[in-house]
Design an enzyme around this catalytic site. Sequence first.
Site, PDB file in Angstrom:
ATOM      1  N   SER A  28       0.833  -1.194   0.000  1.00  0.00           N
ATOM      2  CA  SER A  28       0.000   0.000   0.000  1.00  0.00           C
ATOM      3  C   SER A  28       0.874   1.253   0.000  1.00  0.00           C
ATOM      4  CB  SER A  28      -0.959  -0.043   1.194  1.00  0.00           C
ATOM      5  OG  SER A  28      -2.163   0.625   0.899  1.00  0.00           O
ATOM      6  N   LYS A  40     -22.366  17.050   6.637  1.00  0.00           N
ATOM      7  CA  LYS A  40     -21.369  17.601   7.545  1.00  0.00           C
ATOM      8  C   LYS A  40     -21.012  16.565   8.611  1.00  0.00           C
ATOM      9  CE  LYS A  40     -18.767  20.551   9.729  1.00  0.00           C
ATOM     10  NZ  LYS A  40     -17.439  20.913   9.172  1.00  0.00           N
TER      11      LYS A  40
END
Length: 328
Positions: free
Chosen positions: A127, A179
């Site tokens: 990764s 949000k």
Amino acid sequence: MSLDADSIVDRRRMRRKLTFWRVVAVVVAIVAVVSAAAALRGRGGIALTEPLSAQIARISISGIIRGDIDRVKALERLAKSRKARAVIVHIDSPGGTTAGAEQLHTALRKVADRKPMAVVVDGVAASGGYIAAMAGDHIVAQGNSIVGSIGVLFQYPKVGGLLDKLGVTVEEVKSTPLKAVPNLFEPTTPEAREAIRSLVMDSYAWFREMVSERRGLKGEALARVADGRVFTGRQALDLKLVDAVGYEQAAVDWLVKTKGVDAKLPVRDWDLRSRITDLSFLHVGTAFFHSLGFEALARRIKEVAAVQAFERLNLDGLLALWHPQPAN
């Protein structure tokens, strides 16, 4: 038999002289260590002591990768060094934050633009660790190294069920539905999940494009390696994720044969770590003995520091990280 007065005076005089020189030795040692610490602080910590002669610089990237501006500055100094004729980067990392891996890759590419660079995968380059490895123009991996895990991860826990059992509720007022998502205290809405997925897929597309560009993989060849799985070094060679199976000497041989680096140059460790505030007496001691040429002793002191220090795993944001799930 009693000692005469002259003998007693001589002994006292000798003791005073020994005490004086002992005090002088301690003071000199303290001044040397403090001076070394001051010099290191002025340069941003323990990082990249300039070698006395031409050599191949060996640097190591290990553990969790996060943003580190001190490491970037250390790599900038390495790029400008006249003594380091080439660079070998040893990597042993499962990755970390995507932003941190991007920062490291960019800094390493700037070094590679000025000096021949090869990468050696010691144990893992998965990764974000593989993002760093792709900064090199030649990647060498051991046959049983772990390579790959090309993908991006966004994980978050859900604790709403636990809070319900405890009789705790969390209320909120926010400007828009998306949000502060994901929210740990309530189920993820389809809209929030899609927003998070968009974030992940954008970074994943960036990662795939880097693999395609740096490793020359397209179409089916790219799809075969970019599904998130890991490979051994031998498999990675067949899939063109690495260029050779071997150890550091294979990287040196490539530098000599392909880049014209002098085969007689020694390979020397260059320390990128700059955490002078963590166990500072150990790090100062490491730099002090390294500057005197006692590399073995400096390495032992560094190992002690590594044993006593611990990694504070505080990873925020998108992760380019390989961490297999534990068995039930």
